[in-house]
Design an enzyme around this catalytic site. Structure first.
Site, PDB file in Angstrom:
ATOM      1  N   THR A  94       0.861  -1.188   0.000  1.00 47.26           N
ATOM      2  CA  THR A  94       0.000   0.000   0.000  1.00 47.26           C
ATOM      3  C   THR A  94       0.892   1.230   0.000  1.00 47.26           C
ATOM      4  OG1 THR A  94      -1.802  -1.097   1.165  1.00 47.26           O
ATOM      5  CG2 THR A  94      -1.723   1.303   1.306  1.00 47.26           C
ATOM      6  N   LYS A 169      -7.651   1.503  -2.319  1.00 49.78           N
ATOM      7  CA  LYS A 169      -7.187   1.061  -1.003  1.00 49.78           C
ATOM      8  C   LYS A 169      -7.232   2.213  -0.009  1.00 49.78           C
ATOM      9  CE  LYS A 169      -5.149  -1.285   2.324  1.00 49.78           C
ATOM     10  NZ  LYS A 169      -3.894  -2.022   2.321  1.00 49.78           N
ATOM     11  N   LYS A 237       0.615   5.098   8.775  1.00 47.73           N
ATOM     12  CA  LYS A 237       1.265   5.293   7.464  1.00 47.73           C
ATOM     13  C   LYS A 237       0.201   5.435   6.372  1.00 47.73           C
ATOM     14  CE  LYS A 237       2.351   1.994   4.829  1.00 47.73           C
ATOM     15  NZ  LYS A 237       1.774   1.351   3.598  1.00 47.73           N
TER      16      LYS A 237
END
Lengths: 290, 290
Positions: A94, A169, A237
């Site tokens: 990701t 995502k 993150k």
């Protein structure tokens, strides 16, 4: 098929294992070599490559599953000289959508197919091969990769051009974060009101308040079970990536900002390597009036 | 059974109708008489009562379904002189838990059973008889009311003493509000990133980001369909009750505060009588950087 797998961590190892079990030959590499060596010990059709380029060179498909944008960029920089026409490179990490766009463009010039294909579903989904896979890139590359994706996940969707998988995502992650907060605040209120919280989950879980987060992490919040399905460190993150992408799209999302604060607070309280549900522990300290 | 039903609005009318269809005789009253008259025209076993006391006097069970705490308190003040021992009074409105506690205590002195039994599931759930019903009050009263609840809802849960039904409903509402924001922000990000939002719903709806709000209101957000399932005006009222209850429990919930702001903004932008999903329209105006 000869497959290179770069990044054999919590997610990468069980995913690579599922391809191995499907009969593919694997060339694995991991920054911490020990993990790749352990995986190779499981099958005679698995070899450990000394560096990413050595793994990628002889493979038809090259997978990456590493932590963050700079890690993917670094792997791509190292494998690019070894890549040749008609290879397929798939990034399942990701990372920033814009970075995927740049990488796809760069590799296209060498005739290499590139897909961004981040996943949702955590370690359990990686082990069971039930991940949700969100794919960005050319249709032809998607079709080529689909039989491999089927070994890794249950719901595989081609979202659009390069970066579209990552953007999906990120939309997933902002929804996950706020839906988790919904569960945490509902349970905090229930507790302050003296309710049996397990019974609250039963009463409200199947209606308009229902969610995967409430059903799956609600019981862990009640039990103060902070063991990680997905680290606070990693959702922090991911939410940084969401904030970057939102800004690039002209948006300042207020719930996103709140959740960055909440998970940062959870990290400050020592929960960075706990599961995301530990945001309830942070809430417990931040929301108290007395 | 002879049943009094006070409050025949969007929720109350179909709920009363389900009891009528189950063979009960109804004595209905509504502040705006026209709605009660319309309901009475549907069945020969329904009569319109001129005031709440006239409805309640001869009934074995008395239901209330009115907008807010002062409305319930006003109805109780008017029916109390007409109530007698062994009657059962059930409040299905969403109001302050503390108020229910006081009413239950007051009626108990007259030998009257009292339950707070707010619902979730909206107009569709009221019509289909599939509401979630969260009940507070004595076990004996709950058992007595259960056969009636079964005609109104699918998931009926006894949550605890007086007020526990309302407290559960408030936990439900804070979860509903934040889970809706999760859907709205995910779709806003997806749109800013140029994704096909319907495909995003498909890709992420069944995983860790999944929720009733995302699946049911996501498509309406995409279609800019703001028609009400549940009014912004009413969730603003409910979140005021949540904030009061949270404060009484020693909590200041940050996500709740955000959602009060968001729904207040939606009201300021003219959406007070639109459905809760119109919070996405407010987000669209508040979150734009340019």
């Amino acid at each position: 098929m000869e497959i290179a797998w770069i990044g054999t961590g919590i997610m990468g190892a069980p995913m690579a294992r599922n391809l191995m079990r499907a009969g593919h030959r694997l060339r694995v590499h991991n920054r911490t070599a020990k993990k790749a060596v352990a995986l190779a010990a499981e099958g005679s059709e698995v070899i450990v490559a000394a560096d990413p380029a050595a793994a990628a060179g002889g493979a038809e498909a090259v997978f990456m599953m590493v932590p963050d944008t700079p890690d993917v960029e670094s792997v791509v920089a190292r494998i690019a000289p070894a890549l040749h026409k008609d290879q397929l490179v798939i990034d399942m990490s990701t990372i920033a959508p814009a970075a995927e766009h740049a990488i796809a463009e760069r590799l296209a010039k060498a005739g290499v197919d590139y897909l961004d294909a981040p996943v949702s579903g955590g370690e359990a989904g990686a082990i069971d091969g039930t991940l949700t896979i969100m794919v960005g890139g050319a249709e032809s590359a998607y079709k080529r990769a689909f039989p491999l994706f089927e070994k890794l996940g249950r719901r595989v969707t081609h979202m659009g051009p390069p970066g579209a998988g990552q953007m999906t995502k990120l939309a997933n992650q902002v929804a996950v974060a706020l839906t988790l907060e919904a569960a945490a605040e509902a349970l905090a209120l229930a507790e302050s009101g003296g309710l049996d919280r397990a019974r609250v989950l039963e009463a409200i879980g199947a209606g308009a308040a229902g969610s995967w987060q409430l059903s799956n992490l609600g019981p862990k919040i009640i039990a103060h079970d902070w063991r990680p399905g997905f680290f606070i460190k990693l959702i922090r993150k991911d939410l940084r990536l969401v904030a970057d992408a939102a800004r690039a799209g002209g948006l300042a999302l207020p719930g996103l900002a709140l959740m960055q604060s909440m998970f940062n607070a959870a990290a400050a309280f020592g929960h960075d390597l706990d599961g995301t549900q530990a945001v309830a522990a942070a809430l417990d300290r931040l929301a108290r009036l007395k």
